[in-house]
Enzyme design. Structure first.
Site, mmCIF file in Angstrom:
data_model
loop_
_atom_site.group_PDB
_atom_site.id
_atom_site.type_symbol
_atom_site.label_atom_id
_atom_site.label_comp_id
_atom_site.label_asym_id
_atom_site.label_seq_id
_atom_site.Cartn_x
_atom_site.Cartn_y
_atom_site.Cartn_z
ATOM 1 C CG ASP A 207 -2.384 3.592 -6.741
ATOM 2 O OD1 ASP A 207 -1.939 3.638 -5.517
ATOM 3 O OD2 ASP A 207 -1.467 3.305 -7.637
ATOM 4 C CG ASP B 235 -4.068 3.124 -1.050
ATOM 5 O OD1 ASP B 235 -3.240 3.183 -0.087
ATOM 6 O OD2 ASP B 235 -3.350 3.338 -2.139
ATOM 7 C CG ASP C 269 -0.948 6.025 -1.246
ATOM 8 O OD1 ASP C 269 -0.387 5.744 -0.132
ATOM 9 O OD2 ASP C 269 -0.695 5.242 -2.267
#
Length: 346
Positions: A241, A245, A42
């Site tokens: 994080d 996610d 990400d």
């Protein structure tokens, strides 16, 4: 020997990973990590610092920059999104007094709309502006130029007319380039996922040398991409994080969360937690896993091989007591000593 050597190797490997700031929650996770061939990252908080900052703004028409920032900061004050915090944080730092928003609506993957001082304020990306029928053609060239530098453009419309544009930047982590290089050396492909526009994503991809990038994603799109990669036969690790996610982390073969910046939900869903928030640690985790599994295979082959030979010698009447002792106790000791080699990984 088999009952002692394999758990010992796993235990030593897990302990060694902890020394690198890598918390591996289970032996199964350590075993799976050695086969990872694709790492999905990400962007925000993983490749970047996760602390976006408003670095510049342009106002159009009857608006000046100060008024634009005040209306935007007031509208964004009800959001916990990192980009919203960048705007409100800038206003507070520069002493811009904010007004309470009379109403507030957030569109996932688009932006926000709010009523401030009786005016309808719309802040977001091109998709949100297009859906709201706001013409942004006059500033798209400027937005693209900033996006090529890795900045995120946020369009601002007031009373359904383009009033300005904000440019937000999130610094790339100093360790991100090192992490990508480590993945390349380990033969691991990298894929970055982001909701940012394609130009901003490509700029970061170019700076870091990431293999693939997927941009303009909605939160639910990330899990679909993980599934697609797995259907291609890839073993996928996902690093994230945020709260959004967590489903993606749970979907991956190995889910990895940032321990410092990560949300509690992401950490709970993860198989591995990076206590130092350093993505380069993942290459270390894969290295430790591969070394550990090599040692496990060595122990199994060695133990079974010796026992098979002693069994044959015994059947032929060539095996004595001391050879039998070696095949039992001796092999176990050698296998355990071999397992301890994991502690020497650097």
């Amino acid at each position: 020997s088999l009952g002692l050597a394999t758990p010992t190797a796993i235990m030593v490997g897990t302990g060694k990973a902890a020394q690198f700031g890598i918390l591996i929650k289970s032996a199964e996770s350590l075993e799976t990590a050695h086969s990872i061939d694709t790492v999905v990252l990400d962007k925000t908080g993983t490749c970047t610092e996760g602390k976006p900052e408003l670095i510049s703004a342009q106002a159009f028409g009857d608006f000046d920059v100060s008024e634009l920032k005040k209306l935007c900061g007031s509208a964004e004050s009800g959001s916990s999104h990192p980009l919203a915090k960048a705007v409100t944080g800038h206003c507070k730092t520069n002493g811009i007094e904010l007004s309470p928003a009379e109403s507030y609506t957030e569109t996932a993957g688009g932006g926000i709309s709010a009523v401030v001082e009786g005016r309808n304020v719309l802040i977001g990306n091109k998709r949100l502006m297009d859906n709201s029928e706001v013409d942004i053609s006059m500033v798209e060239e400027t937005a693209h130029a900033h996006a090529d530098n890795g900045e995120i453009p946020l369009y601002v419309a007031i009373d359904n007319k383009l009033a300005g544009i904000l440019f937000i930047a999130d610094k790339i982590k100093e360790t991100s380039a090192e992490a990508i290089e480590g993945f390349k050396k380990a033969g691991i492909e990298t894929v970055m996922l982001t909701g940012d526009n394609e130009k901003t994503a490509r700029a970061i991809q170019k700076k870091l040398g990431i293999s693939q990038v997927r941009s303009q994603l909605m939160p639910e799109d990330k899990a679909t991409i993980i599934k697609e990669l797995q259907e291609q036969g890839k073993k996928v690790a996902m690093i994230g994080d945020g709260i959004n996610d967590a489903p993606v982390i749970a979907r991956a073969d190995i889910g990895i969360a940032m321990g410092g910046l990560g949300s509690d939900i992401a950490i709970e869903a993860a198989d591995v937690v990076l206590m130092n928030d350093d993505p380069s640690s993942i290459a270390d985790a894969v290295k430790i896993s591969r070394k550990t599994m090599t040692i496990v295979r060595e122990n199994i082959i060695f133990a079974l091989g010796v026992k098979a030979l002693v069994l044959i010698f015994g059947a032929l009447g060539l095996a004595g007591m001391w050879l039998a002792v070696f095949a039992d106790v001796g092999v176990a000791v050698i296998a355990i000593l071999n397992a301890l080699r994991s502690s020497r990984i650097k």
